[in-house]
Design a protein around this motif. Sequence first.
Motif, short mmCIF file in Angstrom:
data_model
loop_
_atom_site.label_atom_id
_atom_site.label_comp_id
_atom_site.label_asym_id
_atom_site.label_seq_id
_atom_site.Cartn_x
_atom_site.Cartn_y
_atom_site.Cartn_z
N VAL A 112 0.86 -1.18 0.00
CA VAL A 112 0.00 0.00 0.00
C VAL A 112 0.90 1.23 0.00
N HIS A 113 0.67 2.14 -0.94
CA HIS A 113 1.43 3.38 -1.02
C HIS A 113 0.47 4.56 -0.94
N LEU A 114 0.84 5.58 -0.19
CA LEU A 114 0.03 6.80 -0.08
C LEU A 114 0.89 7.99 -0.47
N TRP A 115 0.42 8.74 -1.50
CA TRP A 115 1.13 9.91 -2.02
C TRP A 115 0.30 11.17 -1.79
N ARG A 116 0.99 12.28 -1.60
CA ARG A 116 0.31 13.57 -1.47
C ARG A 116 0.79 14.50 -2.59
N TYR A 117 -0.16 15.20 -3.21
CA TYR A 117 0.14 16.14 -4.28
C TYR A 117 -0.30 17.53 -3.81
#
Length: 273
Positions: A112-117
């Motif tokens: 599981v990967h969580l990215w913020r833009y």
Amino acid sequence: MLLGGLYMLSPGINLILTFNKTSYFINGKDSWFKSLFVRKVDPRKDAHATLLTKNEESNLYKIQFHNVKPECLDAYNKLCEEVLPSIHADKYYPCELVGTWNTWYGDQDQAVHLWRYRGGYPALTEVMNKLKQNPEFTAYRKERGKMLMSRRNQLLLEFSFWNEPVPREGPNIYELRSYQLRPGTMIEWGNYWARAIGYRQHNSEAVGGFFSQIGNLYMVHHLWAYKDLQSREDTRNGAWQQEGWDEVVYYTVPLIQHMDSRIMIPTKASPLQ
């Protein structure tokens, strides 16, 4: 009375009444009886996303679920550790790696990967276009594809009343609780959890709260951090000792169609340890 017998109704009224497994239909168009059961909705001028998010910010999040071939999980983690932190650290890309985990309990052999833009959809588009020109990332995707059985993602916004996820020192375990809500209930959920989050801050366990914009809609994700499984148990039990928590649970459970929980272990590359 509604228990058997005679109904004196004006002409043109429609009713369908059921008693003792027998249905009765009475003609008409707009009845007072129908108005008892039709929920009146106040018109809104704002989208749910506008009402629930931090208006002064425009952070967009992407969560990725990668189901990895069991024999490839170690190689997959090593590959991610070589590539993802470099994207996170490079200011050329307006994105940040919030966290990356392997599921411990829940879907097995899953990453599981969580990215913020920061900057919302324009930042996401900018990152995607730049990564297409990055030969290292292109090679990473090609090699990664050999290791995966399936993958899916969602674009998310963060609830205004939750913490913004920031790096943590470990060791911790993380729980991702995902709720599929009934359509039309997101505002109601947000109203209750704006109060409920205060009951779940005592051990700094609240990491982030998000709701979907693209992907599975009316999906909510709550991310929590605990020292271990026993700490999780103690913290969750402690919430029930606080006045008002039981009321929040009572009123939010009927809003849920489906829910599940993942216990996750951060990888070496994760800013959330």
